[in-house]
Design a protein around this motif. Structure first.
Motif, mmCIF file in Angstrom:
data_model
loop_
_atom_site.group_PDB
_atom_site.id
_atom_site.type_symbol
_atom_site.label_atom_id
_atom_site.label_comp_id
_atom_site.label_asym_id
_atom_site.label_seq_id
_atom_site.Cartn_x
_atom_site.Cartn_y
_atom_site.Cartn_z
ATOM 1 N N ASN A 81 37.031 71.572 46.689
ATOM 2 C CA ASN A 81 37.302 71.988 48.142
ATOM 3 C C ASN A 81 36.156 72.973 48.280
ATOM 4 O OD1 ASN A 81 40.001 71.112 48.585
ATOM 5 N ND2 ASN A 81 40.699 72.680 46.952
ATOM 6 N N ALA A 82 35.622 72.883 49.606
ATOM 7 C CA ALA A 82 34.479 73.746 50.129
ATOM 8 C C ALA A 82 34.626 74.614 51.117
ATOM 9 C CB ALA A 82 33.286 72.638 50.514
ATOM 10 N N ILE A 83 33.934 75.784 51.001
ATOM 11 C CA ILE A 83 34.115 76.799 52.050
ATOM 12 C C ILE A 83 32.404 77.133 52.264
ATOM 13 C CG2 ILE A 83 36.401 77.757 51.455
ATOM 14 C CD1 ILE A 83 34.961 80.084 50.104
ATOM 15 N N VAL A 84 32.265 77.698 53.458
ATOM 16 C CA VAL A 84 31.013 78.276 53.938
ATOM 17 C C VAL A 84 31.455 79.676 54.379
ATOM 18 C CG1 VAL A 84 29.365 77.919 55.746
ATOM 19 C CG2 VAL A 84 30.033 76.073 54.735
ATOM 20 N N VAL A 85 30.816 80.728 53.802
ATOM 21 C CA VAL A 85 30.982 82.147 54.197
ATOM 22 C C VAL A 85 29.617 82.824 54.681
ATOM 23 C CG1 VAL A 85 31.748 84.396 53.183
ATOM 24 C CG2 VAL A 85 32.655 82.013 52.305
#
Length: 136
Positions: A81-85
Motif C-alpha cells: 500500500n502506498a501513501i504520499v504525505v
C-alpha cells in the motif's frame, strides 16, 4: 571439512544476525494527472506481506528513492500500500522562496483512504510512477 566450514559460514550469513527482509532498489516519480510533479513531501510504502515500510523524500521534480533500513536500500518484494504525505505550512508569516506546487489531497496521506498500490519485484531496479488526482 571444507564443506562443513562452507555450511557453517552460510548459516551465519543467512541465519545469524538480522531479521531484516531483503530489499530491492526502488526509484520513482509522483505526478498529478496533468503530468505536473508533486514538488515536496514523502512517499511511503507498507509491505502487505512483511509489514515493513520504505520511505523517501520527494524532490522538486517529483522524483524519489526509497529506503527501508538505510536510505536508498529499497523496499521488500511484493505488494505494498502506498501513501504520499505532504505538509506545507502557509500562514502568511513566512515568505516561501520555493514553489511547492499544487497540494496533495489529504486522502493520499492515510493508508485507509489512499487508493495507491505498488508491486516491488526482486530485480536490480524497480521504477514506479504514482499518479494523483489534484485537490478539489
Amino acid at each position: 571439512m571444507r564443506t562443513l566450514l562452507n555450511f557453517v559460514f552460510l548459516l551465519c550469513v543467512v541465519g545469524c544476525g538480522s531479521d531484516q527482509v531483503a530489499t530491492y532498489p526502488v526509484t520513482g516519480r509522483v505526478v498529478f494527472l496533468d503530468g505536473s510533479p508533486v514538488r515536496t513531501g514523502t512517499v511511503e510504502l507498507e509491505s502487505k506481506q512483511f509489514g515493513t515500510t520504505a520511505t523517501g523524500s520527494i524532490n522538486q521534480d517529483g522524483t524519489f528513492v526509497l529506503g527501508t533500513y538505510t536510505p536508498n536500500d529499497g523496499a521488500a518484494e511484493g505488494e505494498h500500500n502506498a501513501i504520499v504525505v505532504q505538509m506545507i505550512i502557509n500562514d502568511g508569516s513566512i515568505r516561501h522562496t520555493v514553489d511547492h506546487g499544487n497540494p496533495v489531497p489529504p486522502s493520499y496521506g492515510d493508508y485507509d483512504t489512499s487508493p495507491l498500490t505498488v508491486s516491488v519485484q526482486p530485480i536490480e531496479q524497480n521504477e514506479i510512477v504514482l499518479t494523483l488526482e489534484s485537490a478539489p
